[in-house]
Design a protein around this motif. Sequence first.
Motif, mmCIF file in Angstrom:
data_model
loop_
_atom_site.group_PDB
_atom_site.id
_atom_site.type_symbol
_atom_site.label_atom_id
_atom_site.label_comp_id
_atom_site.label_asym_id
_atom_site.label_seq_id
_atom_site.Cartn_x
_atom_site.Cartn_y
_atom_site.Cartn_z
ATOM 1 N N SER A 313 42.594 -6.297 70.350
ATOM 2 C CA SER A 313 43.731 -7.106 70.827
ATOM 3 C C SER A 313 43.836 -8.457 70.137
ATOM 4 C CB SER A 313 43.659 -7.297 72.348
ATOM 5 O OG SER A 313 43.698 -6.052 73.013
ATOM 6 N N LEU A 314 43.392 -8.545 68.904
ATOM 7 C CA LEU A 314 43.467 -9.813 68.187
ATOM 8 C C LEU A 314 44.903 -10.243 67.931
ATOM 9 C CD1 LEU A 314 40.577 -9.380 65.589
ATOM 10 C CD2 LEU A 314 40.585 -10.818 67.629
ATOM 11 N N THR A 315 45.831 -9.313 67.994
ATOM 12 C CA THR A 315 47.231 -9.683 67.785
ATOM 13 C C THR A 315 47.775 -10.544 68.916
ATOM 14 O OG1 THR A 315 49.365 -8.800 67.042
ATOM 15 C CG2 THR A 315 48.315 -7.689 68.908
ATOM 16 N N LEU A 365 53.485 -8.222 65.292
ATOM 17 C CA LEU A 365 52.186 -7.569 65.312
ATOM 18 C C LEU A 365 51.439 -7.980 64.045
ATOM 19 C CD1 LEU A 365 53.179 -4.022 66.589
ATOM 20 C CD2 LEU A 365 51.622 -5.593 67.736
ATOM 21 N N GLY A 366 50.419 -8.786 64.209
ATOM 22 C CA GLY A 366 49.685 -9.281 63.062
ATOM 23 C C GLY A 366 48.743 -10.387 63.479
ATOM 24 N N TRP A 367 48.363 -11.198 62.531
ATOM 25 C CA TRP A 367 47.462 -12.335 62.774
ATOM 26 C C TRP A 367 48.208 -13.595 62.357
ATOM 27 C CZ3 TRP A 367 43.400 -13.256 65.637
ATOM 28 C CH2 TRP A 367 42.505 -14.287 65.346
ATOM 29 N N HIS A 368 48.070 -14.026 61.120
ATOM 30 C CA HIS A 368 48.911 -15.129 60.660
ATOM 31 C C HIS A 368 50.333 -14.639 60.402
ATOM 32 C CE1 HIS A 368 44.999 -17.132 59.053
ATOM 33 N NE2 HIS A 368 45.221 -17.444 60.308
ATOM 34 N N ILE A 374 46.055 -4.557 62.460
ATOM 35 C CA ILE A 374 45.221 -5.319 63.389
ATOM 36 C C ILE A 374 45.452 -4.890 64.837
ATOM 37 C CG2 ILE A 374 46.734 -7.267 63.955
ATOM 38 C CD1 ILE A 374 44.319 -9.113 63.515
ATOM 39 N N ALA A 375 46.570 -4.233 65.092
ATOM 40 C CA ALA A 375 46.922 -3.827 66.454
ATOM 41 C C ALA A 375 46.303 -2.481 66.790
ATOM 42 C CB ALA A 375 48.438 -3.764 66.596
ATOM 43 N N GLN A 376 46.327 -2.140 68.081
ATOM 44 C CA GLN A 376 45.853 -0.843 68.511
ATOM 45 C C GLN A 376 47.004 0.177 68.462
ATOM 46 O OE1 GLN A 376 43.924 -3.723 69.795
ATOM 47 N NE2 GLN A 376 42.805 -2.622 68.223
ATOM 48 N N LEU A 531 42.027 9.429 70.493
ATOM 49 C CA LEU A 531 42.788 8.221 70.195
ATOM 50 C C LEU A 531 41.840 7.058 69.910
ATOM 51 C CD1 LEU A 531 45.588 8.421 72.904
ATOM 52 C CD2 LEU A 531 45.757 9.038 70.483
ATOM 53 N N ASP A 532 42.235 6.215 68.997
ATOM 54 C CA ASP A 532 41.436 5.051 68.645
ATOM 55 C C ASP A 532 42.052 3.819 69.296
ATOM 56 O OD1 ASP A 532 39.899 3.093 67.571
ATOM 57 O OD2 ASP A 532 40.515 3.392 65.497
ATOM 58 N N HIS A 533 41.387 3.306 70.341
ATOM 59 C CA HIS A 533 41.855 2.103 71.026
ATOM 60 C C HIS A 533 41.015 0.887 70.647
ATOM 61 C CE1 HIS A 533 44.771 4.381 73.029
ATOM 62 N NE2 HIS A 533 44.112 4.709 74.122
#
Length: 688
Positions: A313-315, A365-368, A374-376, A531-533
């Motif tokens: 959940s870094l987004t 959906l991203g970081w910078h 980066i999202a699930q 699923l990859d969470h």
Amino acid sequence: MRTLREFDDRLLSPYTGWTRNHWAALADHLLLSARRYASDTHARISFPGPAGGYGADVDGLEGFARTFLAAGFRVAGESGRDPHGLMDWYAQGLAAGTDPHSPERWVRLDEHGQPKVEAASLALVLHLTRPWLWDRLDPRVQEQVVDYLTPAIGSDYPPINWIWFQIVVEQFLLSVGGPARHGDSRWDAQLGARGDVPEGARGDVQRDAREGARGEGRAGLRADMRRDIDAGLAFTDGFARENGWYADGAERAYDHYSGWALQFYPVIWTEMAAGDPAADSRRAVYLERLERYLRDAVHLVGADGSPLIQGRSLTYRFAAATPFWTGAYAGLATPAPGLLRRAASGIVRHFAEHGAPDDDGVLTLGWHHPWRPIAQTYSGPGSPYWAAKGMFGLALPADHPVWTAVEEPLPAETGDFQFAVPAPGWLVSGTRADGVVRVLNHGTDHSHPGTNLTDSPLYARLGYSTATSPALAGEHAAEPLDQSAAILDEHGLPSHRTGFDTLLVDRLPTGTLLGASRWQAHWVTPDPTTLDHGSGRSGKVRLGPHLTVLSAVRGPWEVRLIRLTAAGDVTGPLRIGGWPLPAQTPSTDDLSSGGASNGALHSRVIPGPSLDLSGVTAAEDSSPLAPWTLIPWCATSTPAQPEQWYEAAVFLGAQAPEESPTVSWDGSSAHLTWPDGTTDTVDTYTLG
């Protein structure tokens, strides 16, 4: 949006320049920009981009509920002053979203699991803004809202931070007299079929805690809510770990949820339930945990404001500021208000000055910048707006000490530090010269000891920092290279470490940190239906030798010692990966020498005896920080030998190292000599 720099106040905020005016302007910009993507009734806010894994209907609800957080904080902190008409605007959306006959009605809690998350945000804001929103709603809309939230009662919630969503929703229902304030017939129907979360996400442990016959009618539903809350509180007590930390459930899941959810909601709930003896008695415990946690958390923010790039959940980006505002909201004296604001403002300024929100005022959906990997898998275009939780400080008035105190420097700005955090098994090292915070990880993998899953790059790497990101896309996301110690099979594929045992997390009298873990190297062919969470995946497993890894950490250096114990069917060379350095270009002057530089930082892996191969791998578009990631590594050219200790020195810092640590051996004792002249002796015999 007007440039935020015009609000700078270097007397009040000598480190960031940020004041409450910056925060308010940013919140207004986000909220007014979001209106462009709202439906006619305001019930759904559908931001640009492909639909998320749960579909467009859920995306629209997320867009409403998560921006609603920022609106609520904004108005609550102004004691109802609302020049942008936020409450009226969102009131229209509440009316349509909870109207079962509206074409824009929301997905209900008994139709899908995700609305259970968003319902907590609705309840939280309705509580914080009660005089200016809830109390002014038409009684019909109030009934609709209660009806919308009621399926939370008795429903199964995943046994993680989601338990708090149920507690908050049901506490709000109790506070407004619902469902007991309505006719029996409407609510008796709820006693028949209750909503479920999607298959595989049931909270069996919590459900078992609520065994027994439920009451009937209005009084029965109120009793059910109290039973749910009591069971949920008891269940979340089991998340508590040493020094105020929380794990997100039964697994070794340590990440930003420990702060932005598991520290946040207990404080909110005790306020919502103030006067209840259970809440009043628990508050002191929750605040003690929060205060102790924050003492560690302020050390995990880089001098440039970047939070630790670790965990899922870094987004949600500056949601990482939430626990610092929670400490201020709770009235904690330590950490000091000026330090709490410095941490929070540093985080949000970091993103605001790196492109989030974007030029259209949207949190993508991203970081910078936009970066979907980066999202699930379930994340949609409205998901990033949980960042609004990081604006919780706006719920505090302008004369609150957290806004009036002079900023104090972060630990990463005042000097070097290093300490061990037992709960997540982290060795934390910060250096003033570069403002970078590093974590060596011997306790977190989002799993349990003994499991054989793939490594999640967000949890199972050996190291994380505020200046580097693990490889989250491309081959090295699934095949560990950065911050790893792995055996290469006959195809050159690296082994995984998830399921390791933590052996040691300690600090020597010299200040040097020691951490160790052991696991059986394994290779996994993932089940394609899994699923990859953000955590590891199961599948067909092959087993290899056991690996014991010991990290000795001092400043920007780690000495990594690795030993193999023969077992399993697969063997091969040993490979050690270092810090993944973000770079604008794949070309450096030293790609073949075991080191890399991006102009600001240097990453090195210096091999010891028997590690006769070294290099730097350039991975394109593998992290959100830069177009390229440079990963130094070293390896054996032949299969690694059992019962032999291998060693490498791993570096991340601003200045290219002129000297590196050295290791000499006396039997099972490793003598470490550091560049600053400090010597340490580590008896590896104690590791078994």
